[in-house]
Scaffold this motif. Structure first.
Motif, PDB file in Angstrom:
ATOM      1  N   LEU A   1     -11.618   8.434  25.657  1.00  0.00           N
ATOM      2  CA  LEU A   1     -10.641   7.433  25.241  1.00  0.00           C
ATOM      3  C   LEU A   1     -11.356   6.122  24.917  1.00  0.00           C
ATOM      4  O   LEU A   1     -12.342   5.769  25.574  1.00  0.00           O
ATOM      5  CB  LEU A   1      -9.643   7.146  26.363  1.00  0.00           C
ATOM      6  N   SER A   2     -10.829   5.401  23.938  1.00  0.00           N
ATOM      7  CA  SER A   2     -11.327   4.043  23.690  1.00  0.00           C
ATOM      8  C   SER A   2     -10.647   3.119  24.705  1.00  0.00           C
ATOM      9  O   SER A   2      -9.673   3.521  25.368  1.00  0.00           O
ATOM     10  CB  SER A   2     -10.963   3.608  22.260  1.00  0.00           C
ATOM     11  N   GLY A   3     -11.140   1.898  24.821  1.00  0.00           N
ATOM     12  CA  GLY A   3     -10.525   0.922  25.719  1.00  0.00           C
ATOM     13  C   GLY A   3      -9.056   0.700  25.383  1.00  0.00           C
ATOM     14  O   GLY A   3      -8.209   0.591  26.264  1.00  0.00           O
ATOM     15  N   GLU A   4      -8.751   0.649  24.074  1.00  0.00           N
ATOM     16  CA  GLU A   4      -7.362   0.423  23.644  1.00  0.00           C
ATOM     17  C   GLU A   4      -6.472   1.596  24.058  1.00  0.00           C
ATOM     18  O   GLU A   4      -5.349   1.413  24.511  1.00  0.00           O
ATOM     19  CB  GLU A   4      -7.264   0.235  22.121  1.00  0.00           C
ATOM     20  N   GLU A   5      -7.003   2.810  23.866  1.00  0.00           N
ATOM     21  CA  GLU A   5      -6.212   3.999  24.218  1.00  0.00           C
ATOM     22  C   GLU A   5      -5.948   4.055  25.723  1.00  0.00           C
ATOM     23  O   GLU A   5      -4.864   4.421  26.172  1.00  0.00           O
ATOM     24  CB  GLU A   5      -6.944   5.279  23.768  1.00  0.00           C
ATOM     25  N   PHE A   6      -6.966   3.679  26.494  1.00  0.00           N
ATOM     26  CA  PHE A   6      -6.811   3.682  27.949  1.00  0.00           C
ATOM     27  C   PHE A   6      -5.735   2.671  28.371  1.00  0.00           C
ATOM     28  O   PHE A   6      -4.862   2.959  29.195  1.00  0.00           O
ATOM     29  CB  PHE A   6      -8.158   3.352  28.600  1.00  0.00           C
ATOM     30  N   LEU A   7      -5.798   1.489  27.778  1.00  0.00           N
ATOM     31  CA  LEU A   7      -4.819   0.452  28.111  1.00  0.00           C
ATOM     32  C   LEU A   7      -3.404   0.870  27.696  1.00  0.00           C
ATOM     33  O   LEU A   7      -2.425   0.643  28.417  1.00  0.00           O
ATOM     34  CB  LEU A   7      -5.211  -0.862  27.428  1.00  0.00           C
TER      35      LEU A   7
ATOM     36  N   TRP B   1      -8.669   4.905  36.339  1.00  0.00           N
ATOM     37  CA  TRP B   1     -10.050   4.467  36.132  1.00  0.00           C
ATOM     38  C   TRP B   1     -10.535   4.971  34.774  1.00  0.00           C
ATOM     39  O   TRP B   1     -10.267   6.110  34.402  1.00  0.00           O
ATOM     40  CB  TRP B   1     -10.980   5.057  37.189  1.00  0.00           C
ATOM     41  N   HIS B   2     -11.288   4.132  34.107  1.00  0.00           N
ATOM     42  CA  HIS B   2     -11.885   4.524  32.833  1.00  0.00           C
ATOM     43  C   HIS B   2     -13.381   4.252  32.938  1.00  0.00           C
ATOM     44  O   HIS B   2     -13.783   3.127  33.244  1.00  0.00           O
ATOM     45  CB  HIS B   2     -11.257   3.682  31.705  1.00  0.00           C
ATOM     46  N   SER B   3     -14.196   5.282  32.703  1.00  0.00           N
ATOM     47  CA  SER B   3     -15.643   5.131  32.800  1.00  0.00           C
ATOM     48  C   SER B   3     -16.175   4.574  31.487  1.00  0.00           C
ATOM     49  O   SER B   3     -15.899   5.117  30.421  1.00  0.00           O
ATOM     50  CB  SER B   3     -16.266   6.495  33.098  1.00  0.00           C
ATOM     51  N   ILE B   4     -16.938   3.500  31.579  1.00  0.00           N
ATOM     52  CA  ILE B   4     -17.309   2.788  30.356  1.00  0.00           C
ATOM     53  C   ILE B   4     -18.777   2.984  29.962  1.00  0.00           C
ATOM     54  O   ILE B   4     -19.097   3.122  28.792  1.00  0.00           O
ATOM     55  CB  ILE B   4     -16.974   1.278  30.512  1.00  0.00           C
ATOM     56  N   ILE B   5     -19.669   3.002  30.944  1.00  0.00           N
ATOM     57  CA  ILE B   5     -21.105   2.993  30.623  1.00  0.00           C
ATOM     58  C   ILE B   5     -21.624   4.382  30.242  1.00  0.00           C
ATOM     59  O   ILE B   5     -21.368   5.361  30.919  1.00  0.00           O
ATOM     60  CB  ILE B   5     -21.905   2.442  31.833  1.00  0.00           C
ATOM     61  N   GLU B   6     -22.363   4.442  29.173  1.00  0.00           N
ATOM     62  CA  GLU B   6     -22.994   5.685  28.711  1.00  0.00           C
ATOM     63  C   GLU B   6     -24.265   5.948  29.525  1.00  0.00           C
ATOM     64  O   GLU B   6     -24.945   5.008  29.929  1.00  0.00           O
ATOM     65  CB  GLU B   6     -23.440   5.534  27.245  1.00  0.00           C
ATOM     66  N   GLY B   7     -24.574   7.215  29.713  1.00  0.00           N
ATOM     67  CA  GLY B   7     -25.884   7.582  30.241  1.00  0.00           C
ATOM     68  C   GLY B   7     -26.082   7.383  31.730  1.00  0.00           C
ATOM     69  O   GLY B   7     -27.169   7.603  32.229  1.00  0.00           O
TER      70      GLY B   7
ATOM     71  N   HIS C   1     -17.041  11.213  33.453  1.00  0.00           N
ATOM     72  CA  HIS C   1     -18.107  10.918  32.490  1.00  0.00           C
ATOM     73  C   HIS C   1     -17.680   9.787  31.549  1.00  0.00           C
ATOM     74  O   HIS C   1     -16.484   9.465  31.471  1.00  0.00           O
ATOM     75  CB  HIS C   1     -18.442  12.174  31.682  1.00  0.00           C
ATOM     76  N   ALA C   2     -18.650   9.235  30.834  1.00  0.00           N
ATOM     77  CA  ALA C   2     -18.370   8.106  29.942  1.00  0.00           C
ATOM     78  C   ALA C   2     -17.206   8.423  29.009  1.00  0.00           C
ATOM     79  O   ALA C   2     -17.178   9.503  28.403  1.00  0.00           O
ATOM     80  CB  ALA C   2     -19.615   7.756  29.143  1.00  0.00           C
ATOM     81  N   GLY C   3     -16.264   7.527  28.931  1.00  0.00           N
ATOM     82  CA  GLY C   3     -15.110   7.683  28.043  1.00  0.00           C
ATOM     83  C   GLY C   3     -13.929   8.377  28.694  1.00  0.00           C
ATOM     84  O   GLY C   3     -12.808   8.289  28.218  1.00  0.00           O
ATOM     85  N   GLN C   4     -14.192   9.089  29.796  1.00  0.00           N
ATOM     86  CA  GLN C   4     -13.093   9.812  30.451  1.00  0.00           C
ATOM     87  C   GLN C   4     -12.292   8.889  31.373  1.00  0.00           C
ATOM     88  O   GLN C   4     -12.783   7.856  31.816  1.00  0.00           O
ATOM     89  CB  GLN C   4     -13.645  10.990  31.258  1.00  0.00           C
TER      90      GLN C   4
ATOM     91  N   PHE D   1     -19.986   1.477  35.726  1.00  0.00           N
ATOM     92  CA  PHE D   1     -19.015   0.446  35.332  1.00  0.00           C
ATOM     93  C   PHE D   1     -17.701   1.149  35.001  1.00  0.00           C
ATOM     94  O   PHE D   1     -17.624   1.928  34.065  1.00  0.00           O
ATOM     95  CB  PHE D   1     -19.561  -0.292  34.095  1.00  0.00           C
ATOM     96  N   LEU D   2     -16.694   0.872  35.803  1.00  0.00           N
ATOM     97  CA  LEU D   2     -15.382   1.452  35.562  1.00  0.00           C
ATOM     98  C   LEU D   2     -14.394   0.332  35.311  1.00  0.00           C
ATOM     99  O   LEU D   2     -14.512  -0.745  35.888  1.00  0.00           O
ATOM    100  CB  LEU D   2     -14.894   2.243  36.785  1.00  0.00           C
ATOM    101  N   ARG D   3     -13.435   0.610  34.462  1.00  0.00           N
ATOM    102  CA  ARG D   3     -12.294  -0.304  34.355  1.00  0.00           C
ATOM    103  C   ARG D   3     -11.184   0.327  35.176  1.00  0.00           C
ATOM    104  O   ARG D   3     -10.876   1.511  35.001  1.00  0.00           O
ATOM    105  CB  ARG D   3     -11.874  -0.424  32.901  1.00  0.00           C
ATOM    106  N   ARG D   4     -10.606  -0.445  36.069  1.00  0.00           N
ATOM    107  CA  ARG D   4      -9.557   0.110  36.931  1.00  0.00           C
ATOM    108  C   ARG D   4      -8.249  -0.641  36.721  1.00  0.00           C
ATOM    109  O   ARG D   4      -8.227  -1.877  36.720  1.00  0.00           O
ATOM    110  CB  ARG D   4      -9.959  -0.003  38.403  1.00  0.00           C
ATOM    111  N   LEU D   5      -7.195   0.122  36.562  1.00  0.00           N
ATOM    112  CA  LEU D   5      -5.855  -0.469  36.458  1.00  0.00           C
ATOM    113  C   LEU D   5      -5.063  -0.111  37.700  1.00  0.00           C
ATOM    114  O   LEU D   5      -5.098   1.046  38.143  1.00  0.00           O
ATOM    115  CB  LEU D   5      -5.113   0.083  35.232  1.00  0.00           C
ATOM    116  N   TRP D   6      -4.349  -1.083  38.241  1.00  0.00           N
ATOM    117  CA  TRP D   6      -3.347  -0.809  39.265  1.00  0.00           C
ATOM    118  C   TRP D   6      -1.998  -0.884  38.560  1.00  0.00           C
ATOM    119  O   TRP D   6      -1.702  -1.875  37.871  1.00  0.00           O
ATOM    120  CB  TRP D   6      -3.424  -1.846  40.385  1.00  0.00           C
ATOM    121  N   ILE D   7      -1.207   0.141  38.727  1.00  0.00           N
ATOM    122  CA  ILE D   7       0.047   0.254  37.993  1.00  0.00           C
ATOM    123  C   ILE D   7       1.197   0.423  38.984  1.00  0.00           C
ATOM    124  O   ILE D   7       1.096   1.218  39.926  1.00  0.00           O
ATOM    125  CB  ILE D   7      -0.018   1.467  37.031  1.00  0.00           C
ATOM    126  N   ALA D   8       2.247  -0.336  38.775  1.00  0.00           N
ATOM    127  CA  ALA D   8       3.450  -0.190  39.604  1.00  0.00           C
ATOM    128  C   ALA D   8       4.490   0.587  38.818  1.00  0.00           C
ATOM    129  O   ALA D   8       4.772   0.267  37.658  1.00  0.00           O
ATOM    130  CB  ALA D   8       3.989  -1.569  39.980  1.00  0.00           C
TER     131      ALA D   8
END
Ligand SMILES: [Fe+2]
Length: 208
Positions: free
Chosen positions: A13-19, A63-69, A165-168, A191-198
């Motif tokens: 997923l791209s960052g936009e798709e994840f959001l 969670w969205h994994s951002i860093i490659e490799g 993995h990256a992108g997942q 590096f993960l982007r994490r969202l808390w959702i209610a």
């Protein structure tokens, strides 16, 4: 999330798709970068993080994994239903008197919430074992010890391990499942982007 309690999205997923996905799942109450740095918060430290739930106002964690490799660090997931099955047919009420005292991640003030609360026909567990406060009476202390033993048995037998993995992205029902992770190598660039959702519509644990 209603049926299985978690979902690994293998497609990148791209960052936009994840959001967009997070927004579709409810109200995003926190959007945070998870990486290693000098911090008092465990989430930013390399040591292993034992199974726990995130704060009680959070219904879904994404969670969205951002860093490659970067080699993935196994995420661990355990259904609270497995802990309850190990606990067997005991009175759960004393668990409602076990309080977790935790630092609010936004303003660092101390907050408290019970291990077990009930609303409507659902039970909710808020469990961060290392934040358990003073136990008010012997019955609550006994119930808490039994809960921890059941948690340990369920952890050994029923933990699910997933690699992100990256992108997942990984989605988790915070009302029905505990999560944790293995230790992270101290030099890791994880590096993960994490969202808390209610979203109170997400199914919790049925009352018993
Ligand atoms: Fe967490």
């Amino acid at each position: 999330l209603d049926r299985q309690g978690y979902c690994l999205i293998e497609e990148r997923l791209s960052g936009e798709e994840f959001l967009e996905l997070g927004t579709a799942l409810g109200t995003i109450v926190r959007d945070e970068a998870i990486r290693l740095f000098e911090s008092a918060r465990r989430v930013h430290r390399p040591e292993r993080i034992e199974l726990h739930t995130d704060p009680p106002h959070v219904d879904v964690v994404a969670w969205h994994s951002i860093i490659e490799g970067e080699p993935p660090v196994p995420s661990e997931i355990l259904a609270l239903a497995e802990v309850l099955a190990e606990l067997g047919d005991v009175d759960l009420e004393p668990l409602a008197r076990v309080e977790m005292t935790y630092p609010d991640p936004v303003d660092e003030t101390e907050r408290a919430a019970p291990l077990l609360s009930r609303s409507g026909d659902q039970m909710k567990f808020f469990c961060i074992p290392w934040y358990a406060g003073a136990l008010p009476d012997l019955e609550a202390a006994t119930a808490w010890n039994r809960f921890l033993e059941a948690l340990e048995r369920a952890r050994r037998a029923k933990t699910i391990r997933l690699d992100l993995h990256a992108g997942q992205a990984l989605l988790l029902n915070n009302r029905t499942h505990l999560h944790g992770r293995a230790a992270v190598p101290p030099a890791s660039k994880r590096f993960l982007r994490r969202l808390w959702i209610a979203n109170r519509e997400i199914a919790g644990l049925p009352e018993r």
